[in-house]
Write a protein that holds these residues in place. Structure first.
Motif, PDB file in Angstrom:
ATOM      1  N   PHE E  72      49.291  40.621  34.861  1.00 25.63           N
ATOM      2  CA  PHE E  72      48.890  39.218  34.691  1.00 25.63           C
ATOM      3  C   PHE E  72      47.473  38.968  35.192  1.00 25.63           C
ATOM      4  O   PHE E  72      46.774  38.084  34.693  1.00 25.63           O
ATOM      5  CB  PHE E  72      49.854  38.299  35.445  1.00 25.63           C
ATOM      6  N   ILE E  73      47.086  39.763  36.190  1.00 25.93           N
ATOM      7  CA  ILE E  73      45.789  39.476  36.812  1.00 25.93           C
ATOM      8  C   ILE E  73      44.630  39.620  35.824  1.00 25.93           C
ATOM      9  O   ILE E  73      43.840  38.685  35.664  1.00 25.93           O
ATOM     10  CB  ILE E  73      45.595  40.342  38.074  1.00 25.93           C
ATOM     11  N   PRO E  74      44.517  40.763  35.122  1.00 27.89           N
ATOM     12  CA  PRO E  74      43.421  40.826  34.138  1.00 27.89           C
ATOM     13  C   PRO E  74      43.567  39.811  33.020  1.00 27.89           C
ATOM     14  O   PRO E  74      42.577  39.326  32.480  1.00 27.89           O
ATOM     15  CB  PRO E  74      43.495  42.251  33.602  1.00 27.89           C
ATOM     16  N   ILE E  75      44.802  39.475  32.657  1.00 29.86           N
ATOM     17  CA  ILE E  75      44.956  38.466  31.595  1.00 29.86           C
ATOM     18  C   ILE E  75      44.311  37.156  32.026  1.00 29.86           C
ATOM     19  O   ILE E  75      43.518  36.551  31.302  1.00 29.86           O
ATOM     20  CB  ILE E  75      46.447  38.244  31.248  1.00 29.86           C
ATOM     21  N   VAL E  76      44.645  36.725  33.249  1.00 28.32           N
ATOM     22  CA  VAL E  76      44.109  35.442  33.695  1.00 28.32           C
ATOM     23  C   VAL E  76      42.626  35.545  34.017  1.00 28.32           C
ATOM     24  O   VAL E  76      41.809  34.763  33.523  1.00 28.32           O
ATOM     25  CB  VAL E  76      44.888  34.934  34.924  1.00 28.32           C
ATOM     26  N   LEU E  77      42.281  36.539  34.808  1.00 26.09           N
ATOM     27  CA  LEU E  77      40.900  36.585  35.295  1.00 26.09           C
ATOM     28  C   LEU E  77      39.939  37.216  34.299  1.00 26.09           C
ATOM     29  O   LEU E  77      38.790  36.801  34.192  1.00 26.09           O
ATOM     30  CB  LEU E  77      40.837  37.347  36.614  1.00 26.09           C
ATOM     31  N   GLY E  78      40.407  38.231  33.586  1.00 26.76           N
ATOM     32  CA  GLY E  78      39.481  38.965  32.729  1.00 26.76           C
ATOM     33  C   GLY E  78      39.384  38.373  31.342  1.00 26.76           C
ATOM     34  O   GLY E  78      38.345  38.433  30.700  1.00 26.76           O
ATOM     35  N   VAL E  79      40.482  37.798  30.840  1.00 21.90           N
ATOM     36  CA  VAL E  79      40.481  37.332  29.458  1.00 21.90           C
ATOM     37  C   VAL E  79      40.387  35.811  29.382  1.00 21.90           C
ATOM     38  O   VAL E  79      39.477  35.254  28.780  1.00 21.90           O
ATOM     39  CB  VAL E  79      41.737  37.829  28.717  1.00 21.90           C
ATOM     40  N   ARG E  80      41.378  35.155  30.032  1.00 26.59           N
ATOM     41  CA  ARG E  80      41.429  33.705  29.813  1.00 26.59           C
ATOM     42  C   ARG E  80      40.326  32.939  30.489  1.00 26.59           C
ATOM     43  O   ARG E  80      39.671  32.103  29.867  1.00 26.59           O
ATOM     44  CB  ARG E  80      42.770  33.166  30.334  1.00 26.59           C
ATOM     45  N   LEU E  81      40.118  33.192  31.747  1.00 25.85           N
ATOM     46  CA  LEU E  81      39.178  32.367  32.510  1.00 25.85           C
ATOM     47  C   LEU E  81      37.774  32.392  31.892  1.00 25.85           C
ATOM     48  O   LEU E  81      37.206  31.318  31.621  1.00 25.85           O
ATOM     49  CB  LEU E  81      39.155  32.805  33.972  1.00 25.85           C
TER      50      LEU E  81
END
Ligand SMILES: Nc1ncnc2c1ncn2[C@@H]1O[C@H](COP(=O)(O)OP(=O)(O)OP(=O)(O)O)[C@@H](O)[C@H]1O
Ligand SMILES: Nc1ncnc2c1ncn2[C@@H]1O[C@H](COP(=O)(O)OP(=O)(O)OP(=O)(O)O)[C@@H](O)[C@H]1O
Ligand SMILES: [Mg+2]
Ligand SMILES: [Mg+2]
Lengths: 261, 290, 360, 261, 360
Positions: E72-81
């Protein structure tokens, strides 16, 4: 109404010529406006009056000199021009629904670096709105105003701008008689008290001769005559240019009112 | 266009590699620690290859246009291209993502790599590239032997077809990618169709064009092909073959008067995968009638 | 303003006008025929003027000279001629529509594209194609009708919204809403193509039409429609002048503003709808040709409409010829050429005209 | 200047009310214009004069009745309205460079089904151009005209239209004194010789009283008084509305000219 | 107009204005942060609010709670944010540019798209990409600079042509030439992509940028540029008011028309150039958001510019969220959503406002 010939000149026009599409719209016009003068240009439609005003406000190319207190206007800084020369155009068209107040506020644009007090700025604008009777309509959109109200809004802008010389192209168009009278009274007071001057194009010869101190009669791009009221605003001069008996026409117009005085 | 002929019969490019160091087709090293259990594969051709290698169990997601074999449609489908759904890929938590070089932007690949996912890039412009892709996918999925077999198989089939083809580049062929009423598009050099034509020793009438191009109808009439292959969709009420046969002004074309018009499968003929063999066989049958 | 009688001079006068009109008409027709000939002669396959002439002549007499290669005949008669004719017809339709809209809305920016009609027509075509793709009953007629219907519905919707939003119906409001509507319609078109299944997607993608592959049936249909619509439009030239001066003034001089507006919009949407469904959206022509024409004719629609029709026809025929021949055998998309040549032409002519003006 | 009370009425306005954005711009105004009458509306800026004219020309929604010779104007055919009622608006804006002549020709639009002789049509237009002094500028683009010339072009259009009643919103705006005089003379002749009528909004009270036969004084959307010159154009009425001494102002204006008669 | 002194009331006054300003600013910031949160929380993968919050918080503290699935971390920080941030920044840039152009040209139709700047920027980007594609030196910076350069050159060329062609510089002339120039630039872009070899064609196609795949470096760059440009634009709010009332009037009140015009055009072209090179051409936002904003703020640019920036940012963030989630896992092109929602929103708000007006 006694123009003091010795007061220094504010605006000097030397040999102004404007050509467009091969036509000479203004041909070698020269005149000179001094402090406290109320300089009126009269002349038939198409004589080139508005063209002179456009040249003074630098919106069209011209040849000849336009000097403000000896300085070439074309070379002056824009906000210096605005502080000294204020122009009222013949037509106004606004697209967005600005309020009356917002338009009048723009008159203060050239002073924005002076960092005046907010309250003082507000008072100047308030005063301009009051002078033109637009105070109650200050929040109304210009798109909904009547013809005379639009004219008065731009006059108010000009008063807020407070220049040394007012250049007015048919200022009384659309105005009712009350504001006609009021405009001229306000301008008169203001000029004499502050050593300013006004240049106005007026079609109504009675108004012109009542208000003006110096006159320029134009026809077909040329200056026909120039001088004081008694020199220019006389039937001998006018009848030729307008091809009619000016005096008797004005007399007819007035006849009805004689009995009510 | 003809230079590719050597490639067909060319080498198996032997690529010695350590147990876990693999170089993908963009030249990047992939550090694979174990045979991946979860793979996301975005290109239809790569999906076809992996199925052929028997590595389909490890595929957990496929790209939008992967429609062969039918079972692939049961996998999780992922938007690709400009609208690549990166976060969905990450959430599937795959070991490897197989991507086409020209199909995604570098930014998108970077995001995947930043999320700690291995990215393998394939890039096949011709049949020789296809072998490399098969090899690479074999290495990745731990099916190297199957990959070598498949490559050998494909080469054999192609060689056999080439040998059997008795043409001498006298007959001409025209590939139609988009039908007349929408503007004619055809395949020129640097396409698989060109390679297939070369293999079967027929001349592509538009081999002077680079890649795909829109061409003038009158050029087709002028160049007068002996064979026409159309890969357009069956359109409206008539099949594309019937539509071509019935075209006004085309009556005098050799292929039309001899009714040599064939409906090819566009996926088969354009995807750098094992089905190129089937495409070549079909085309051979059409041209030589066996 | 007294009633007098001038029967003799009246007929004389009318004859003079007729003569001027006829010479002009003749001259313009000659130019167009010349351009048509050039466009038929040049193509990606070399067929010389003499042969082309004999083929066309042969088509009339029914007998072709035997020394001409047989394959040349379908190239000239079957491929080039209908295509050249169609590009001329489409060019004429788009230009007259653009000119009419620019007058009607008193706005030099009006055009099938900016006003949202083209997008509306495309949407109609796409819907027709998408929904009929799988059924057996697919006639081109369905696409035609849907295009026309949608373009007319679009224009009505746009004017309706413009009226609600801005009672004064200032001309820029209409264009603003047109541009917005155009984007809305395009977004629905994209939505359909994005969400439709693959087969439909392909069909829709490839169905957006092109001048290539025009048939004589389409040419005949387009000719009939163009003749009828342009005839009625030209009969409304004076009304368009009134609108171009201002809708309020039009009302004052007695134009039935609402009815005339509806009539002109209907005609324009028929022309644009049919053009779009046959040849796809070709931007630019409808916007620029009327401006170029106005330089020669002035804004008077009695001259502007016919002349811009002729210039539009010639322009699109030539543009299409460049598409076919410039990088032969590759064809360029026609939009590239129309935009490229059209914009340069526009700027060039405008500058020429204005330098004249300032010189006097 | 003797309005014949027995002549049949041409335009009848009954209880005209116009509301916009919650404001009542015109409030229950009723009047009646008869043949050969020169009906003048006067009143200060924003009184609702232009609004009445817009209502008559059907460009804004209104309540109340507007009858032309007893027929509801809202229900008349458009070209019947134009043949009978001609309107000169307060503002004109043209975007394309039409020639003066093309604009004037449009005045004949409502007659195009009559199939008049070409020569005759041409004469009517010629005459309209001559009356407004625009004959020499007939081929010039309106975009290059001066303010007064534009006004005269649209006046010429109106003369070509030749309606039974002229509705004029500040017709003398931008006009020089020669054409002011000429306009009113032409209109006067034309009305009396043909049993027509005119409704004009005029700000210049001298002009108004010289020319008009019937008057309506408006203020803030309401009719203040209505009647003949001696009933309306008197200081008692006007001073209240304009909040000034109208008579003495007009006298001042005229003073200069007395000595030249 | 006498000189008086009001020091005390002056400071008092200024403080009051400051207070109003601060509450507004605070309120708007809160709204934007809320929208940002929503957009980060919703995506095609379900991650709940609480987890998202903890991830973002973790990014700040540097320590992630262990019960959150690692992926979840890369999804939120790397992609979405970064994507949410970028869409907000681009939305803000396009909206403030649109508002400024609409004021400067006194024309409600002005916008990066209609004025030809976007196409110019694209052309610059494509040229940069095409020419650097084969060399090793391919830096995003080259694309940036070329985009900015071309968009500024475009705007200058357009105004120059408008001036030659029509001395009065009537506002529609500028837009007309802008539209024509835009088509010209697009035709060159198409020409390059049509004639370039296959590889370059692909590179160009895929390098045109999209909000998807934004990186933090791009976000930082865009933020810096937006802050600088919007700050200067807002300081020119009064000048823009003057232009919006009329260029002639602006001159009369003392605006240095030529210089201010050049300054605003330069700022706008930087904003649009960078936006286009990072995220491709996103139409509609720059055109419609200022109109929607004007309904609430009126045409005064001192309010219009900041508020339309905020509304634009919120709008594009939400639109992008819809793209990502509506047909998840398929992502829609952002242009579809901005046009679709934007046009409906526009019409809805306009009608609401006007029905109010007529009710009184
Ligand atoms: N391009 C042009 N070609 C021909 N004549 C022109 C052109 N531009 C302006 N004119 C003429 O030049 C004259 C200039 O008029 P200007 O606007 O200065 O008149 P004015 O004295 O202000 O008149 P008014 O009292 O009507 O406002 C007009 O007669 C106009 O027709
Ligand atoms: N939407 C609106 N909201 C508020 N007031 C309005 C609105 N629309 C018009 N008005 C007002 O209604 C009045 C109508 O003026 P109208 O144009 O009829 O005046 P007029 O008598 O012709 O004045 P003028 O002599 O200045 O031409 C004006 O005062 C105007 O400000
Ligand atoms: Mg003038
Ligand atoms: Mg009025």
């Amino acid at each position: 109404m006694n123009s003091n010939k010795k007061s220094p000149s504010i605006l000097e026009i030397n040999g102004l010529t404007v050509k467009m599409a091969g036509f000479t719209l203004v041909d070698q016009v020269t005149f000179n406006i001094r402090e406290r003068e109320k300089f009126i240009i009269v002349g038939p439609n198409g004589a080139g009056k508005s063209t002179i005003i456009k040249a003074i406000s630098q919106s069209i190319p011209y040849s000849g000199e336009i000097l403000y207190k000896g300085e070439d206007v074309a070379k002056m800084q824009k906000n210096q021009i605005a502080r000294n020369i204020g122009v009222l155009a013949q037509h106004h068209s606004v697209n967005y629904s600005f309020t009356v107040e917002e338009i009048v506020e723009l008159g203060r644009f050239s002073y924005r670096k002076d960092k005046l007090m907010i309250k003082e700025e507000k008072e100047i604008i308030q005063e301009a709105l009051e002078m033109t009777g637009m105070i109650e309509k200050r929040k109304q959109s210009v798109l909904t105003l009547s013809g005379g109200e639009i004219q008065r809004t731009f006059l108010a802008q000009l008063f807020a701008q407070n220049p040394n010389i007012l250049i007015l192209d048919e200022p009384t168009n659309y105005l009712d008689i009350q504001y006609q009278e009021q405009m001229f009274r306000v301008i008169e007071e203001w000029i004499t008290s502050k050593n300013k001057a006004v240049l106005a194009v007026v079609h109504d010869l009675s108004l012109a001769s009542y208000f003006g101190s110096e006159f320029l009669l134009m026809n077909q791009g040329k200056a026909v005559s120039r001088g004081r009221k008694e020199e220019v605003m006389i039937p001998e001069q006018l009848n030729l240019v307008y091809e009619m008996n000016v005096g008797s026409w004005l007399h007819y117009l007035y006849k009805h009112w004689e009995k009510y005085l | 266009g003809c230079s590719n002929k050597e490639n067909v019969s060319d080498n198996i490019q032997t690529q010695e590699q350590e147990s876990n160091k693999i170089t993908d087709m963009a030249g990047n090293e992939i550090n694979l620690k174990k045979t991946p259990e979860k793979m996301v594969v975005l290109l239809p051709s790569d999906v076809e290859i992996l199925y052929e290698l028997g590595a389909d169990k490890s595929i957990i997601g496929v790209g939008e246009y992967c429609n062969y074999p039918k079972e692939a449609l049961n996998k999780k489908i992922i938007a690709t291209g400009d609208d690549l759904n990166v976060e969905q890929i990450i959430s599937l938590n795959p070991d490897v993502v197989v991507i086409g070089e020209m199909a995604q932007s570098t930014d998108q690949m970077k995001q995947l790599k930043d999320a700690g996912i291995l990215v393998a890039v394939t890039n096949s412009q011709n049949i020789a590239d296809t072998y490399k892709a098969i090899k690479l996918l074999g290495q990745i999925s731990g099916k190297e032997k199957e990959a070598d077999d498949l490559i050998a198989n494909m080469k054999d089939s192609f060689q056999e077809l080439e040998k059997k083809s008795k043409g001498n580049f006298e007959k001409t062929i025209y590939f139609e990618v988009s039908p007349l009423e929408f503007g004619l598009w055809t395949a020129g050099k640097d396409t698989f169709m060109q390679e297939l034509a070369d293999m079967l020793k027929v001349k592509n009438i538009f081999e002077d064009l680079p890649g795909w191009a829109e061409i003038s109808e009158e050029q087709v009439l002028e160049r007068n092909p002996d064979f026409i292959v159309t890969t357009t969709m069956s359109n409206k009420d008539s099949s594309p073959v019937d539509e071509i046969l019935a075209r006004n002004n085309w009556e005098n074309i050799e292929a039309i008067s001899k009714k040599q018009v064939f409906k090819g499968d566009s996926d088969m003929m354009t995807r750098p995968g094992p089905r190129l063999v089937d495409a070549a066989k079909e085309l051979y049958k059409f041209i030589y009638g066996e | 303003m007294q009633q007098k009688n001038y029967i003799s001079s009246f007929t004389e006068n009318k004859m003079k006008i007729k003569a001027v009109f006829l010479t002009r008409f003749f001259f313009i027709s000659m130019c167009l025929i010349l351009i048509m000939n050039i466009c038929v002669v040049y193509g990606s396959v070399d067929i010389n003027l003499w042969d082309t002439g004999r083929i066309v002549f042969g088509a009339i007499t029914g007998k072709f000279p035997s020394d001409i290669p047989e394959r040349f005949i379908p190239i000239v008669l079957g491929v080039r001629l209908p295509r050249v004719l169609m590009s001329g017809l489409v060019g004429a339709s788009l230009s007259i529509s653009g000119a009419a809209m620019q007058g009607l809305l008193k706005n030099p920016l009006a055009d099938g594209t900016t006003i949202g009609v083209s997008s509306g027509a495309s949407l109609g075509a796409v819907i027709a194609i998408a929904f009929s793709a799988k059924s057996t009953l697919v006639s081109g007629l369905g696409t035609f009708l849907m295009s026309i219907l949608f373009s007319f519905a679009s224009i009505c919707l746009i004017l309706f919204l413009a009226k609600i939003i801005d009672f004064t119906l200032s001309t820029n409001t209409v264009i603003l809403i047109g541009v917005i509507y155009s984007m809305f319609a395009s977004s629905i078109t994209s939505l359909i193509t994005t969400l439709a299944d693959k087969e439909i997607k392909n069909i829709v993608f490839w169905s957006m039409g092109s001048i290539a592959g025009s048939t004589y049936e389409e040419v005949v249909l387009m000719t009939v429609i163009l003749i009828i619509c342009s005839f009625v439009l030209m009969r409304n030239g004076v009304e368009l002048n009134a609108f171009a001066i201002g809708e309020e003034n039009a009302m004052h001089v007695g134009v039935d503003v609402r009815r005339v507006k509806l009539r002109i919009m209907a005609l324009v949407s028929i022309l644009i709808g049919v053009s779009v469904s046959i040849s796809g959206t070709i931007g630019f022509v409808g916007l620029v040709i009327p401006h170029i024409t106005r330089i020669f004719t002035g804004p008077n629609h009695k001259k502007l409409l016919p002349i811009s029709m002729a210039i539009g026809a010639g322009f699109l025929m030539l543009a299409d010829m460049f598409c076919r021949t410039m990088f032969s055998p590759i064809e360029l998309p026609i939009g590239i050429i129309t935009s490229f040549i059209g914009s340069i032409l526009f700027v060039f002519i405008m500058i020429r005209k204005n330098s004249n003006k300032f010189r006097g």
